[in-house]
Motif scaffolding. Structure first.
Motif, PDB file in Angstrom:
ATOM      1  N   SER A 108       3.140  54.720  20.504  1.00  0.00           N
ATOM      2  CA  SER A 108       3.614  53.456  20.485  1.00  0.00           C
ATOM      3  C   SER A 108       3.821  52.152  19.690  1.00  0.00           C
ATOM      4  CB  SER A 108       2.588  52.929  21.710  1.00  0.00           C
ATOM      5  OG  SER A 108       1.509  53.378  21.237  1.00  0.00           O
ATOM      6  N   THR A 135       4.188  49.573  16.117  1.00  0.00           N
ATOM      7  CA  THR A 135       5.366  49.484  15.200  1.00  0.00           C
ATOM      8  C   THR A 135       5.663  49.077  13.946  1.00  0.00           C
ATOM      9  OG1 THR A 135       4.839  47.553  15.495  1.00  0.00           O
ATOM     10  CG2 THR A 135       5.668  47.812  17.637  1.00  0.00           C
ATOM     11  N   THR A 136       4.398  49.571  13.257  1.00  0.00           N
ATOM     12  CA  THR A 136       4.012  49.821  12.001  1.00  0.00           C
ATOM     13  C   THR A 136       3.992  50.858  11.665  1.00  0.00           C
ATOM     14  OG1 THR A 136       1.587  50.262  12.485  1.00  0.00           O
ATOM     15  CG2 THR A 136       2.341  48.154  12.260  1.00  0.00           C
ATOM     16  N   GLU A 137       4.367  52.449  10.601  1.00  0.00           N
ATOM     17  CA  GLU A 137       4.555  53.089  10.089  1.00  0.00           C
ATOM     18  C   GLU A 137       3.161  53.520   9.537  1.00  0.00           C
ATOM     19  OE1 GLU A 137       8.355  53.620   7.800  1.00  0.00           O
ATOM     20  OE2 GLU A 137       9.375  52.565   9.282  1.00  0.00           O
ATOM     21  N   ASN A 187      10.259  55.552  21.675  1.00  0.00           N
ATOM     22  CA  ASN A 187      10.621  54.739  22.995  1.00  0.00           C
ATOM     23  C   ASN A 187      11.813  53.746  22.440  1.00  0.00           C
ATOM     24  OD1 ASN A 187      10.392  52.485  24.528  1.00  0.00           O
ATOM     25  ND2 ASN A 187       7.412  52.620  24.119  1.00  0.00           N
ATOM     26  N   LEU A 196      11.647  49.792  21.962  1.00  0.00           N
ATOM     27  CA  LEU A 196      11.195  48.951  21.058  1.00  0.00           C
ATOM     28  C   LEU A 196      13.100  48.963  19.671  1.00  0.00           C
ATOM     29  CD1 LEU A 196       8.489  51.401  20.048  1.00  0.00           C
ATOM     30  CD2 LEU A 196       8.109  49.887  20.807  1.00  0.00           C
ATOM     31  N   SER A 227      14.651  48.525  14.871  1.00  0.00           N
ATOM     32  CA  SER A 227      14.324  48.354  13.297  1.00  0.00           C
ATOM     33  C   SER A 227      13.261  49.655  13.618  1.00  0.00           C
ATOM     34  CB  SER A 227      13.599  47.502  13.031  1.00  0.00           C
ATOM     35  OG  SER A 227      12.859  47.030  13.921  1.00  0.00           O
ATOM     36  N   HIS A 228      12.677  49.601  14.752  1.00  0.00           N
ATOM     37  CA  HIS A 228      11.890  51.458  15.212  1.00  0.00           C
ATOM     38  C   HIS A 228      12.261  52.622  14.417  1.00  0.00           C
ATOM     39  CE1 HIS A 228       8.311  53.118  16.213  1.00  0.00           C
ATOM     40  NE2 HIS A 228       9.206  53.976  17.019  1.00  0.00           N
TER      41      HIS A 228
END
Length: 400
Positions: free
Chosen positions: A66, A68-70, A94, A97, A100-101
């Motif tokens: 969940s 958004t950062t990697e 997801n 999102l 860009s995710h």
């Protein structure tokens, strides 16, 4: 040594003597629980390895799908680069999102260049299916195609999604397929494509397969359009031996083949690159709808752990677990809703396969005070342990 399982059941394990760790060493493996049923399936693997004294230590790396950062997936990739091998549950992607995710599963495969996804679709004993004796190896290019994550909206309401097919990667996956076919004593490789529509992209893929095939005169080569392939699989699956295909087609075909042999809970998968290997269930299902209910079939993940043990050259352990699974599925009459009981049955079946039949007759099974809390599955396991080993006819539960 006694093993306590749930409430009211203890098993004496003094007889169990696993083979020694090769060269006396232990292996560290990255373990990524993933989402849905992943954590519970991997817990079964860890318990089984502990009961069987497998010389593997797990470095657990949790990935939060969940976020958004990697950061989480980058930590997992770093751990795999450190250890070389991983066992993972599927990580949810997801759809809500932003574009860009990126899919964490896809990011892991491309970052580590795990270019070959291999699925051995094989009929299992005790599993009732329409087609018998299926034995197909599916090899899927794992790093490009429709999974390139290159999309843009050129004008409002018009989206372009780029499919990337390269000559180098096509030659690489084709050569992998033919080398594996020769290593496994296979006679035919079938390339799956849609070159009648995507003449340049899939045309390049087919051309690369033909070039590689010319270097393997001992192995027959043919090709088939993907839509016809799915029909042929469900009607005449025995015509296929080894199949090689681009990324998206591999996703479709692998799920069809899993259905042929009983479901997604029965088939393991492996992702190989030059330097790293990651093992998981073949169909990469998250299984959120049945998560936490302890009803997910662990067979696929347990067999994936066997592939991992083979990769680590721990062949004795891989063989004992694999034979135990086959023995259990072929002989156990009860459907195991309690997965801890399922794992324990596998361990005992392993000891039987190793010539330890008298272990079952002499194992100490006794009831503790709170018999009310014992489930019907506990009683089934106790009865199974207490009887003299005989041949049983039964069916294993199908995959979920």
């Amino acid at each position: 040594m006694y093993l306590s399982l749930c409430s009211g059941l203890k098993i004496h394990f003094s007889y169990l003597q696993p083979p020694p760790a090769r060269y006396g060493g232990r292996h560290t493996v990255t373990l990524i629980p993933g989402d849905g049923i992943g954590p519970e399936l991997l817990n079964h693997v860890r318990e089984l390895f502990r009961f069987s004294c497998v010389p593997v230590d797990f470095e657990v790396v949790n990935v939060n799908s969940s976020l958004t950062t990697e950061d989480d997936i980058n930590n997992a990739i770093t751990a795999i680069r450190r250890n070389g091998v991983a066992l993972k549950g599927n990580i949810e992607t997801n759809h809500t999102l932003p574009p860009s995710h990126k899919s964490r599963n896809n990011l892991l495969r491309t970052s580590l260049d795990l270019y070959a996804n291999v699925m051995h679709c094989q009929s299992l004993p005790g599993v009732q299916t329409r087609h018998k004796n299926i034995d197909i190896i599916i090899i899927r290019e794992n790093t490009e195609g429709e999974y390139s994550s290159l999309e843009h909206e050129s004008v409002p309401g018009v989206v372009e999604s780029l499919k990337i097919i390269t000559r180098n990667n096509s030659l690489r996956i084709a050569d992998y397929a033919f080398r594996l076919a020769r290593e496994k004593g296979r006679r035919r490789v079938t390339a799956v494509h849609k070159a009648n529509i995507m003449k340049l992209a899939d045309g390049l893929f087919i051309q690369c397969c033909k070039e590689v095939a010319s270097g393997y005169p001992d192995i027959a080569f043919d090709s088939m359009i993907v839509d016809n392939t799915t029909m042929q699989l469900v009607s005449k699956p025995h015509q296929f031996d080894v199949m090689v295909m681009p990324n998206l087609y591999g996703n479709v075909v692998s799920n069809v083949c899993a259905g042929l042999v009983g479901g997604p809970g029965l088939v393991p998968g492996a992702n190989y690159g030059r330097d790293y290997a990651v093992f998981e269930t073949a169909t990469r299902n998250t299984g959120k709808s049945i998560a936490g209910r302890n009803i997910a079939n662990p067979t696929a993940m347990l067999l994936a752990s066997c592939l991992m043990l083979d990769h680590l050259k721990l062949h004795d352990y891989a063989t004992m677990v694999r034979n135990a699974i086959n023995t259990t599925m072929n002989e156990t009459q009860k459907k195991c809703t309690d997965m801890l009981n399922f794992v324990l049955i596998i361990v005992v079946a392993y000891s039987r396969h190793r010539g330890a039949g008298h272990y079952l007759r002499s194992c100490s099974v006794y009831h503790e005070e709170h018999t009310k809390r014992r489930t019907a599955h506990h009683r089934a396991v106790i009865q199974y342990f207490s009887t003299t080993p005989t041949s049983h006819d039964g069916q294993a539960s199908s995959g979920h």
